[in-house]
Design a protein around this motif. Sequence first.
Motif, PDB file in Angstrom:
ATOM      1  N   LYS A   1       0.832  -1.203   0.000  1.00 44.22           N
ATOM      2  CA  LYS A   1       0.000   0.000   0.000  1.00 44.22           C
ATOM      3  C   LYS A   1       0.865   1.249   0.000  1.00 44.22           C
ATOM      4  CE  LYS A   1      -4.030  -2.025   2.284  1.00 44.22           C
ATOM      5  NZ  LYS A   1      -5.012  -1.885   3.404  1.00 44.22           N
ATOM      6  N   GLN A   2       0.380   2.253  -0.703  1.00 50.01           N
ATOM      7  CA  GLN A   2       1.102   3.517  -0.779  1.00 50.01           C
ATOM      8  C   GLN A   2       1.095   4.246   0.560  1.00 50.01           C
ATOM      9  OE1 GLN A   2      -1.156   5.027  -4.298  1.00 50.01           O
ATOM     10  NE2 GLN A   2       0.833   5.865  -4.872  1.00 50.01           N
ATOM     11  N   GLN A   3       2.222   4.876   0.876  1.00 48.14           N
ATOM     12  CA  GLN A   3       2.305   5.778   2.009  1.00 48.14           C
ATOM     13  C   GLN A   3       2.274   7.198   1.442  1.00 48.14           C
ATOM     14  OE1 GLN A   3       5.989   3.953   3.780  1.00 48.14           O
ATOM     15  NE2 GLN A   3       4.793   4.130   5.658  1.00 48.14           N
ATOM     16  N   ILE A   4       1.083   7.809   1.462  1.00 48.73           N
ATOM     17  CA  ILE A   4       0.903   9.133   0.873  1.00 48.73           C
ATOM     18  C   ILE A   4       0.999  10.200   1.959  1.00 48.73           C
ATOM     19  CG2 ILE A   4      -0.690  10.625  -0.396  1.00 48.73           C
ATOM     20  CD1 ILE A   4      -1.868   8.127  -1.657  1.00 48.73           C
ATOM     21  N   VAL A   5       1.811  11.215   1.714  1.00 45.06           N
ATOM     22  CA  VAL A   5       1.973  12.301   2.676  1.00 45.06           C
ATOM     23  C   VAL A   5       1.729  13.640   1.975  1.00 45.06           C
ATOM     24  CG1 VAL A   5       3.608  11.052   4.140  1.00 45.06           C
ATOM     25  CG2 VAL A   5       4.459  12.438   2.247  1.00 45.06           C
ATOM     26  N   THR A   6       1.351  14.616   2.765  1.00 44.12           N
ATOM     27  CA  THR A   6       1.093  15.955   2.224  1.00 44.12           C
ATOM     28  C   THR A   6       2.373  16.767   2.172  1.00 44.12           C
ATOM     29  OG1 THR A   6      -1.185  15.962   3.035  1.00 44.12           O
ATOM     30  CG2 THR A   6      -0.176  18.104   2.592  1.00 44.12           C
ATOM     31  N   LEU A   7       2.644  17.303   1.010  1.00 46.53           N
ATOM     32  CA  LEU A   7       3.824  18.144   0.836  1.00 46.53           C
ATOM     33  C   LEU A   7       3.556  19.564   1.333  1.00 46.53           C
ATOM     34  CD1 LEU A   7       6.701  18.237  -0.432  1.00 46.53           C
ATOM     35  CD2 LEU A   7       5.610  19.043  -2.532  1.00 46.53           C
ATOM     36  N   GLY A   8       2.333  20.057   1.101  1.00 45.13           N
ATOM     37  CA  GLY A   8       1.990  21.401   1.558  1.00 45.13           C
ATOM     38  C   GLY A   8       0.692  21.882   0.935  1.00 45.13           C
ATOM     39  N   TYR A   9       0.286  23.105   1.323  1.00 42.46           N
ATOM     40  CA  TYR A   9      -0.925  23.735   0.794  1.00 42.46           C
ATOM     41  C   TYR A   9      -0.534  25.071   0.157  1.00 42.46           C
ATOM     42  CZ  TYR A   9      -3.570  20.299   3.472  1.00 42.46           C
ATOM     43  OH  TYR A   9      -4.088  19.135   3.976  1.00 42.46           O
ATOM     44  N   TYR A  10      -1.124  25.377  -1.008  1.00 48.03           N
ATOM     45  CA  TYR A  10      -0.671  26.529  -1.770  1.00 48.03           C
ATOM     46  C   TYR A  10      -1.840  27.382  -2.257  1.00 48.03           C
ATOM     47  CZ  TYR A  10       3.524  23.783  -1.482  1.00 48.03           C
ATOM     48  OH  TYR A  10       4.572  23.068  -0.985  1.00 48.03           O
ATOM     49  N   HIS A  11      -1.541  28.651  -2.505  1.00 44.83           N
ATOM     50  CA  HIS A  11      -2.566  29.630  -2.831  1.00 44.83           C
ATOM     51  C   HIS A  11      -3.159  29.418  -4.227  1.00 44.83           C
ATOM     52  CE1 HIS A  11      -4.827  33.285  -2.377  1.00 44.83           C
ATOM     53  NE2 HIS A  11      -4.275  33.840  -3.442  1.00 44.83           N
ATOM     54  N   THR A  12      -2.313  29.082  -5.198  1.00 48.96           N
ATOM     55  CA  THR A  12      -2.782  28.877  -6.567  1.00 48.96           C
ATOM     56  C   THR A  12      -2.304  27.522  -7.077  1.00 48.96           C
ATOM     57  OG1 THR A  12      -0.829  29.843  -7.631  1.00 48.96           O
ATOM     58  CG2 THR A  12      -2.617  31.365  -6.988  1.00 48.96           C
ATOM     59  N   ARG A  13      -2.921  27.090  -8.170  1.00 52.53           N
ATOM     60  CA  ARG A  13      -2.515  25.822  -8.772  1.00 52.53           C
ATOM     61  C   ARG A  13      -1.090  25.923  -9.306  1.00 52.53           C
ATOM     62  NH1 ARG A  13      -5.199  22.838 -14.072  1.00 52.53           N
ATOM     63  NH2 ARG A  13      -3.755  21.069 -14.103  1.00 52.53           N
TER      64      ARG A  13
END
Length: 347
Positions: A41-53
């Motif tokens: 199974k994949q271990q998915i982590v969040t890199l970050g959150y950003y204002h625009t695409r």
Amino acid sequence: MSYRRKNGTGGITKMPGKRNNPYRVRITKGWLLDMVEGKSKQQIVTLGYYHTRVDAERALNDFINNPYEIDKGKMTVEMLYHEWFDKYSAKLNGVSSERTITSAYKYISNTAIVKMNIRDVKSYHIKDCMDAAYVIVECVKEKGKKREASAETKARIKSMFNLMFDYAFEREYVSKNVARSFKIDKKIVEQRQLDKRQNNAFSVEEIQTLWDNVDKVPFADMLLIGIYMGWRPQELAIIKLEDIDFDFLGGFIEGGMKTNAGKGRKVPIHDKILPFVKKRYEEALELGSEYLFNDKYGQQGINMTYDKYRHRFEKVIKELSGKDYGERPTVHTTCYDKQVITYWISV
């Protein structure tokens, strides 16, 4: 909304709702063998959150070109907030509770603390953040103006940090909860109490003014329904047609939120406002709406929301008396033996 990329190159998702940084970037950190299912199974982590695409794409491409270790030591306050809120919001029972937190975060989203590593945050950083908290007003009337956090909002920001760092401490992201190492400043506590005392009850004369103008001023009837039935603004805005019974016990509405005692309560429809409720009911049927209150001239749909209610409330009060009851007024009422008791609280 997700933006498809090639396998192994991460993913970008636009989070729902109004967010300062709505684009979440996630990558696959590795694979873990599930001994029970016999699958990887994949271990998915969040890199970050950003204002625009564009910002999200740039951050993801930079990571792919120059990979670095993503672990709890790299987490910023912004990243902690989103990780914590994704889990915490699932336990909340209503939009009112969720809005309390998202509103508090909005006030700090423009401050430097959101980009700080959570392990570097000290108590004085949170205090400075509370003092500097502000939002840029989006409503047409005051669009673009800077609104500083009230004493009540500062208290909510402190509560939000308490919960966020509780979460971080439990998961050993940090060695202690710095948010709980201090209490709210005495001046903030005193100001909160003062703000509450400054809220005034509707007088008998003011209620009569509403009655005198109920056919002249739009949404004056909605205020009277709130006064005579005791619904909170958010509760009032989301009353559904299916929650209304005109036959049993002379008519009642079932609803409520926020507390266990307040949920699912059956409130009798006062004789004086019964015609207003029926009229709103019939209008909703004509509009094809499942909600009792609607704004057929609304630019963002006909459904009533808390913000729409607040705007209509302030407009009615100002038109009839010239008074300004503040940023976020809430009317609470209780009816006993046909006697109406009205009082104000801050939210």
